[in-house]
Motif scaffolding. Structure first.
Motif, short mmCIF file in Angstrom:
data_model
loop_
_atom_site.label_atom_id
_atom_site.label_comp_id
_atom_site.label_asym_id
_atom_site.label_seq_id
_atom_site.Cartn_x
_atom_site.Cartn_y
_atom_site.Cartn_z
N LEU A 164 0.83 -1.20 0.00
CA LEU A 164 0.00 0.00 0.00
C LEU A 164 0.86 1.25 0.00
O LEU A 164 0.56 2.24 -0.69
N ARG A 165 1.95 1.23 0.74
CA ARG A 165 2.82 2.40 0.82
C ARG A 165 3.75 2.49 -0.39
O ARG A 165 3.95 3.57 -0.95
N PHE A 166 4.32 1.38 -0.80
CA PHE A 166 5.23 1.41 -1.95
C PHE A 166 4.50 1.86 -3.22
O PHE A 166 5.09 2.52 -4.07
N GLU A 167 3.22 1.49 -3.35
CA GLU A 167 2.47 1.86 -4.55
C GLU A 167 2.31 3.36 -4.70
O GLU A 167 2.07 3.86 -5.80
N LYS A 168 2.42 4.12 -3.61
CA LYS A 168 2.26 5.57 -3.66
C LYS A 168 3.56 6.29 -3.99
O LYS A 168 3.56 7.48 -4.28
N GLY A 169 4.68 5.56 -3.95
CA GLY A 169 5.97 6.17 -4.26
C GLY A 169 6.64 6.75 -3.04
O GLY A 169 6.16 7.74 -2.47
N LEU A 170 7.75 6.13 -2.60
CA LEU A 170 8.46 6.57 -1.41
C LEU A 170 9.82 7.15 -1.78
O LEU A 170 10.45 6.70 -2.75
N PRO A 171 10.34 8.11 -1.02
CA PRO A 171 11.63 8.74 -1.34
C PRO A 171 12.79 7.83 -0.94
O PRO A 171 12.74 7.09 0.05
N GLU A 172 13.87 7.89 -1.73
CA GLU A 172 15.05 7.06 -1.46
C GLU A 172 15.71 7.40 -0.12
O GLU A 172 16.25 6.52 0.56
N GLU A 173 15.68 8.67 0.27
CA GLU A 173 16.40 9.08 1.49
C GLU A 173 15.76 8.57 2.76
O GLU A 173 16.36 8.61 3.82
N GLN A 174 14.54 8.07 2.66
CA GLN A 174 13.83 7.64 3.86
C GLN A 174 14.36 6.32 4.41
O GLN A 174 14.21 6.02 5.60
N THR A 175 14.99 5.51 3.54
CA THR A 175 15.45 4.19 3.99
C THR A 175 16.52 4.30 5.08
O THR A 175 16.57 3.47 5.99
N GLN A 176 17.39 5.32 4.98
CA GLN A 176 18.47 5.48 5.95
C GLN A 176 17.92 5.72 7.36
O GLN A 176 18.36 5.09 8.33
N THR A 177 16.95 6.61 7.46
CA THR A 177 16.35 6.91 8.76
C THR A 177 15.63 5.69 9.33
O THR A 177 15.73 5.39 10.52
#
Length: 809
Positions: free
Chosen positions: A372-385
């Motif tokens: 559900l979340r990935f389908e909306k498009g997530l920013p690359e920089e969020q993975t680090q946090t």
């Protein structure tokens, strides 16, 4: 998209003192919409923490005990049958007036002090299933809930002891704002709206200790376009077990079931930061390898939900050296999942292509909180946090320690996104003057970096605004800054002004106007409007006699039940009749909706607005049903001033219609539809016992046809004379032939109306009787009885000659 989130969780990241109701009202005006509030503490009213001081045997029951319980201000004797009851144990005590479920089943009942086997019991020591906490605190059937881990003193309200003096919000977040689909994202919105400090500090990935001997792991990314960033880290010394209550309760309030502390960490991070994560059992990875690739021919995977899925080459997977171990962005595999035996794990945080995730999920019929979340498009920089937060929680609740560097594979380096911003342009777009200082403050409160350039054009300010990483996918330029300022400033604060000048009036659409008139007309005659889906299944089409090959199929149907655009309203009607005939054995319904006819060589169908009129009832009611629909149809055409003819030679061969009981509807030489009875075989395929008569025609063609000429006629000066006539005709003769034969035989015959059809006793076999009202009138004088007798005689003679008719005695 909606999420459940705890108000207490939001307040961890923002300094709010507002009530839940005030928060919901304000946040809905300027940000995500709060659709519903769920207060949590009320269900535990009358429940407190107690401590078992003494356990005594029950004098009259071997399986019951008397627990002397410390309730803070007093001690009470409570009869209890819990098999795990011990001295010094903390328990949940429901006092008189509390609502509980006996043994976890049935409806809640109000507790009262009572005697149990001759001993008075002042309350009830509860099991988790008796107070709605069975998922959070599972235990054996006859056990009671052990609260010894809780630091609350005896007598403390249960809601307070469990930190459930809280409110859960059901919040709708628009699909372009996945950043707000998390507790931190909502707190950031609230900080800007309420103008209070935002307290959240992003976690940092710790450095690998020099004393640690790193565990080997190889991470390869073969699909940089579909996985633009992939981060992973290995954790050792994991102690898998139940999560602490503070973590478990956050998941419980968000509607997510607790699994174990490691899995719960990934779900907690997803809810807190909006970044889905996954944990692999390190020791189950073949070759200590993780590879992001597309699935290979004939590969399959057993997923965490227990389902076995066959994979296609278009599906992105996470694999080890031998096999897929997860469907990227959707769900992990069972073979590499975290279990009670797990000691070492690999945390994964990644960014996957939203289109790829959605297509894969649809192909495999899988939906998850992650997809559900990935389908909306997530920013690359969020993975680090997210990865840093997961490491922090793992160290805290699972005793994990970091035993590898963080693997970080990305398609392109991070580039900051900046746009120019002109305050005066924002004022023009908003339509109200907002001080520049206020604009800058709003943007900064939302996380934007605002830097002023040198003045230009007579002192008008120009700013460079840097978009924070969590907004790079929905902020596209200066106009979006104006929108952010307007919503935080408050749409309710914008002045309401009535526009000057003449309001534009759209031309009336005659088809739309006719649609409304017909709906009111049918409803006034007692017909019920129905509305069915425009998308249907191939099975439904086949039952109604349609070939799915002749219908337009969607390239991306949500399911096989919604695969084709309907070519007719009748399949949906028959399904509706089948579903309702049990409660309503007969009925009259209508629908006015679009149908879609496949155009050869064209991508889009021919879309037509169609009227459907139907009556259904028992098997012996067919003639009445046909006459009812036909009569309403003729009245409708009269109201619309359209001349429609009925032709028995049906132009379209279809197994849908009953031969001999069907007519085509024509306007001039143009066929606009069909009136008739549905074929019994079709009704049987739908499970319908009885008959269904229906009319379906193209409203647009009917409205486009020339209206019949309407002329004024003065009220007649001379009275009409009415005669009733009953004639016997062969059974094959239809009423239409009778009316056509006599309509031109007399200059003074003004109206012919059929009022009865009869066959039976007194009528010869193979014949039937028509009974007619005949109305005669002369425009210049009153007709005599002799003249009327002569006109009737001519009619009888004509019918005898043409149709072998004779007067009925």
């Amino acid at each position: 998209m909606n999420m459940l989130v705890s108000y207490n969780w939001i307040r961890e990241f923002v300094g709010l003192k507002e009530s839940p109701e005030d928060f919901a009202r304000r946040i809905s005006l300027s940000g995500p919409s709060v659709e519903r509030l769920y207060p949590q503490g009320s269900q535990f009213d009358g429940m407190v923490i107690g401590r078992i001081v003494e356990v005594k045997p029950h004098p009259n029951a071997d399986k019951l005990k008397i627990a002397v319980t410390d309730l803070g201000t007093e001690r009470s004797n409570i009869v209890c049958g819990g098999s795990n009851l011990t001295v010094d144990m903390k328990v949940v005590v429901a006092l008189s007036g509390a609502m509980v479920r006996w043994h976890g089943s049935g409806e809640p009942v109000r507790l009262e002090s009572t005697e149990i086997r001759g001993v008075r019991s002042d309350g009830m020591i509860c099991g988790a299933n008796e107070i709605g906490l069975e998922e959070a605190f599972p235990h054996a059937e006859r056990e009671i809930l052990d609260m010894s881990w809780c630091k609350a003193k005896p007598g403390t309200r249960l809601a307070k002891a469990l930190d459930l003096d809280d409110t859960v919000f059901d919040i709708e977040v628009t699909t372009n704002r996945p950043d707000a689909f998390s507790a931190v994202g909502l707190a950031r919105e609230a900080a800007a709206i309420f103008e209070v400090p935002f307290l959240h500090k992003e976690a940092l990935v710790p450095s690998l200790a020099k004393s640690v001997d790193p565990l080997p792991l190889t991470v390869l990314n073969d699909e940089l376009k579909l996985c633009t960033r992939y981060q992973a880290v290995v954790m050792d010394g994991i102690e898998v077990g139940p999560s602490p209550w503070w973590l478990k309760s956050r998941l419980h309030l968000a509607g997510i079931r607790s699994i174990n502390n490691v899995v719960d960490i990934t779900n907690y991070v997803m809810l807190e930061l909006g970044q889905p994560m996954h944990a692999f059992d390190y020791d189950t990875l073949t070759g200590n390898t993780i590879r992001i690739r597309q699935a290979r021919p004939k590969e399959s995977i057993r997923l965490l939900d227990g389902s076995q899925k066959s994979l296609a080459a278009s599906h992105l997977v996470i694999a080890d050296e031998d096999k897929p171990i997860a469907v990227a962005g959707v769900m992990g595999g069972e073979d590499t999942g975290v279990t009670d035996r797990t000691k070492r794990i690999v945390f994964e945080a990644a960014t996957f292509d939203p289109v790829s995730v959605r297509r894969t999920g649809r192909d495999l019929d899988l939906r998850s909180d992650s997809s559900l979340r990935f389908e909306k498009g997530l920013p690359e920089e969020q993975t680090q946090t997210a990865l840093a937060r997961a490491i922090e929680l793992c160290q805290k609740v699972a005793c994990g320690r970091m035993v590898s560097t963080v693997f970080d594979l990305r398609s392109t380096p991070h580039k900051k996104v900046k746009y120019s911003f002109r305050p005066e342009r924002a004022e023009q777009l908003i339509g109200v003057k907002v001080p520049t200082v206020r604009m800058v403050k709003i943007l900064k409160s939302l996380g934007f970096g605002v830097t002023r350039r040198s003045p230009f054009r007579k002192g008008k300010a120009l700013y460079d605004v840097e978009v924070p990483y969590w907004r790079v996918r929905d902020i596209e330029g200066e106009r979006d800054f104006a929108e952010e300022i307007a919503r935080i400033y408050g749409y309710s604060n914008l002045p309401s002004e009535i526009p000057n000048g003449e309001l534009p009036v759209d031309p009336v659409d005659p088809v739309l106007l006719s649609e409304g008139q017909l709906k009111r007309f049918f409803a006034s005659l007692g017909f019920t409007e129905i509305l069915n889906y425009s998308l249907v299944s191939s099975e439904l089409l086949a039952k109604a006699g349609y070939d799915a090959k002749d219908c337009l199929r969607l390239s991306n149907p949500l399911s096989s039940d919604f695969e084709f655009l309907r070519p007719s309203l009748i399949p949906g009607l028959l399904e509706t009749v089948n579903e309702n005939s049990g409660l309503f054995p007969d009925g009259e319904v209508f629908e006015i909706s679009n149908v879609y006819i496949k155009n050869a060589g064209a991508n889009l169908p021919d879309e037509r607005l169609v009227v459907l009129l139907a009556a259904y009832g028992p098997d012996d009611d067919g003639d009445r049903l046909f006459r009812r629909v036909k009569g309403v149809l003729e009245a409708e055409f009269g109201v619309m001033h359209r001349r429609v003819e009925m032709c028995r030679e049906v132009s379209v061969e279809s197994r849908l219609w009953n031969p001999g009981r069907t007519v085509d509807l024509y306007v001039g030489d143009t066929a606009i539809g069909t009136l008739g009875e549905i074929h019994p075989e079709v009704l049987e395929s739908f499970g319908i016992d009885g008959r269904v008569c229906t009319a379906e025609f193209d409203l647009s063609v009917l409205v486009g046809a020339a209206a019949t000429e309407t002329r004024y006629q003065p009220i007649p000066l001379f009275p009409p004379i009415r005669r009733d006539l009953s004639v016997i005709v062969p059974e094959a003769v239809e009423y239409g032939a009778v009316e056509t034969a006599i309509s031109g035989v007399s200059d003074v015959l003004r109206e012919i109306r059929l009022f009865d059809i009869y066959a039976g006793e007194g009528i010869p076999d193979g014949h039937k009787s028509f009974s007619l009202h005949l109305t005669f009138r002369h425009d210049d004088r009153t007709l005599t009885a002799e003249e009327i007798d002569g006109e009737v005689g001519k009619i009888v003679k004509l019918l005898a000659g043409k149709l072998q008719a004779r007067l009925r005695d």
